[in-house]
Design an enzyme around this catalytic site. Sequence first.
Site, PDB file in Angstrom:
ATOM      1  CG  ASP A  14      -1.922   1.080   1.269  1.00 53.53           C
ATOM      2  OD1 ASP A  14      -3.092   0.771   1.570  1.00 53.53           O
ATOM      3  OD2 ASP A  14      -1.586   2.235   0.999  1.00 53.53           O
ATOM      4  CG  ASP A 108      -2.840   3.361  -2.452  1.00 57.57           C
ATOM      5  OD1 ASP A 108      -3.899   2.706  -2.337  1.00 57.57           O
ATOM      6  OD2 ASP A 108      -2.242   3.877  -1.492  1.00 57.57           O
ATOM      7  CD  GLU A 109      -5.583  -1.006  -0.504  1.00 55.68           C
ATOM      8  OE1 GLU A 109      -5.346  -1.923   0.299  1.00 55.68           O
ATOM      9  OE2 GLU A 109      -6.366  -0.072  -0.259  1.00 55.68           O
TER      10      GLU A 109
END
Length: 361
Positions: A14, A108-109
């Site tokens: 993340d 983003d993860e």
Amino acid sequence: MVPESNSRKIVHIDMDAFYASVEQRDNPDLKGKPIAVGGGGHRGVTTTASYEARKFGVRSAMPGWQAKQLCPHLIFVTPRFDAYKEVSYQIRSIFKEYTDLIEPLSLDEAFLDVTENKKNIPFGMHVAQEIIQRVKEKTQLTCSAGVSYCKFLAKVASDLKKPNGLSVITPKRAISFLEELPIKDFFGVGKVTAAKMESLEIKTGRDLKKLSKLELAQKFGKSGIHFYDIVRGIDDRPVNPNRIRKSLAVERTLNEDLEELDQITPVLERIVEKFFERLNSANNFGRTISLKLKTSDFRIITRSLSKDYHIREKSEIKQLAIELLEQNINEFEKIRLIGLSASNLEKESQTLQDYQLSFDW
Ligand code: TTP
Ligand code: MG
């Protein structure tokens, strides 16, 4: 039973303060300063805040005025989604060097199953270390990683040492870790469930464990059963690289709360334009169109219409959207947000274009 050997190696990555870090990277004037991305408009809401701003209590999804109150020298930055997507592609290409079992949760993860990995690295922790370093080299941004034998623990672990941190939860440690874990940190427990648990005196995993499967099912339905297993360290969910994207959506918080149909309709028509652009560029249309309205007292109304074919014509989307609005005009006094989404999509695989988009204009 928590597996002791031959267990899977799951990594959750993340990015740290993602949008804000990209902005600080690309604009040296913002480095080391408290910034919020989004939230600068008349009634905007922040998407995220830099760590400097978080010290003052600024968080994601906070109205701009409130963020400014907490942190008077806060700098508001307009989001640049293309820049975030670019980084998202870059980090995914790094993940691909290790495994094809990648399940993105957002830009983003992602979860990675590195039990068998392309570099034959025996320890999940070493894969995670390498990825953190490669991400830094390629993007000049930091991320955090969690490593464990299942998705739930990997996800929780990635939050433990943010920013730029790595945590490993071994099968041996899992049970005691889960017992100590505050309920609000259980991935999947939203605010409403957390409040309900609190009212039942369930504050940690240990408290949760006292409830039988039946009790949990009665109180929390299907997710109760899930939490019964999770708190015992049982989570066999595979990392699924083809996770189904169920809907495509566009929504907008209005500049002021609106009441009258003749005020709302033109706004809805503009949202239809954006929405159609989005479906068209993804070349993915749905059989169901849903209208989402958030009232001035933050109630959410969602109404849908379905056809037995994929609705590809802009004029038809517009007609359905207006129909949905007109049918429900008596259900609210004033609204503050309007959204449209398409579901039962033609293509249900996940691509980067499929992320939900909130936009300003
Ligand atoms: P997160 O990973 O939840 O947050 P973050 O990366 O900003 O910070 P952290 O270091 O705690 O991971 O979300 C990723 C991005 O998604 C975030 O930078 C902005 C966007 N986002 C929103 O637009 N709205 C939201 O409510 C949240 C939580 C995130
Ligand atoms: Mg993040």
